[in-house]
Scaffold this active site. Structure first.
Site, PDB file in Angstrom:
ATOM      1  N   ARG A   1      41.035 -17.038   0.918  1.00 53.32           N
ATOM      2  CA  ARG A   1      40.917 -17.139   2.344  1.00 53.32           C
ATOM      3  C   ARG A   1      39.466 -17.194   2.724  1.00 53.32           C
ATOM      4  O   ARG A   1      39.430 -18.062   3.713  1.00 53.32           O
ATOM      5  CB  ARG A   1      41.619 -15.776   2.756  1.00 53.32           C
ATOM      6  CG  ARG A   1      43.173 -15.851   2.571  1.00 53.32           C
ATOM      7  CD  ARG A   1      43.727 -14.356   3.102  1.00 53.32           C
ATOM      8  NE  ARG A   1      43.064 -13.098   2.153  1.00 53.32           N
ATOM      9  CZ  ARG A   1      43.293 -11.981   2.560  1.00 53.32           C
ATOM     10  NH1 ARG A   1      43.775 -11.630   3.671  1.00 53.32           N
ATOM     11  NH2 ARG A   1      42.565 -11.194   1.773  1.00 53.32           N
TER      12      ARG A   1
ATOM     13  N   ASN B   1      47.149 -14.517   3.348  1.00 47.53           N
ATOM     14  CA  ASN B   1      48.144 -14.243   2.228  1.00 47.53           C
ATOM     15  C   ASN B   1      49.504 -14.061   2.539  1.00 47.53           C
ATOM     16  O   ASN B   1      49.848 -13.566   3.561  1.00 47.53           O
ATOM     17  CB  ASN B   1      47.796 -13.046   1.342  1.00 47.53           C
ATOM     18  CG  ASN B   1      46.201 -13.453   0.459  1.00 47.53           C
ATOM     19  OD1 ASN B   1      45.957 -14.663   0.350  1.00 47.53           O
ATOM     20  ND2 ASN B   1      45.710 -12.440   0.157  1.00 47.53           N
TER      21      ASN B   1
END
Length: 89
Positions: free
Chosen positions: A17, A35
């Site tokens: 990320r 996620n």
């Protein structure tokens, strides 16, 4: 133009990320990355088609410790995000 991109494999716990945000900022893309519960990473990115293509190509490898098995992408509605952010799920 807007795309959603889902990355599968060892993509959580490997700075996926944060690395996605850094690249998106460099490419001047807007949107978010998060996620997913089943272990994938989902990205919503808006911007220039060429820059989105660069993001997809990067996603096929990901950051250093990621192991990307599959990447899927599809067109999505443009929601005009002001920046690119990491979402907590």
């Amino acid at each position: 133009m807007a795309l959603e991109i889902r990355c599968y494999g060892k993509v959580q716990g490997v700075f996926f990320r944060a690395s996605t945000k850094n690249l998106a900022d460099d490419l001047r893309l807007k949107g978010w990355v998060q996620n997913e519960v089943e272990g994938s990473v989902l990205i919503h990115a808006e911007g220039d088609a060429g820059k989105l293509a660069e993001l997809i190509e990067w996603c096929k490898e990901g950051p250093q410790f990621a192991v990307v098995n599959r990447v899927e992408s599809w067109e999505a509605p443009d929601e005009d995000y002001p920046s690119f952010e990491i979402r907590q799920h």
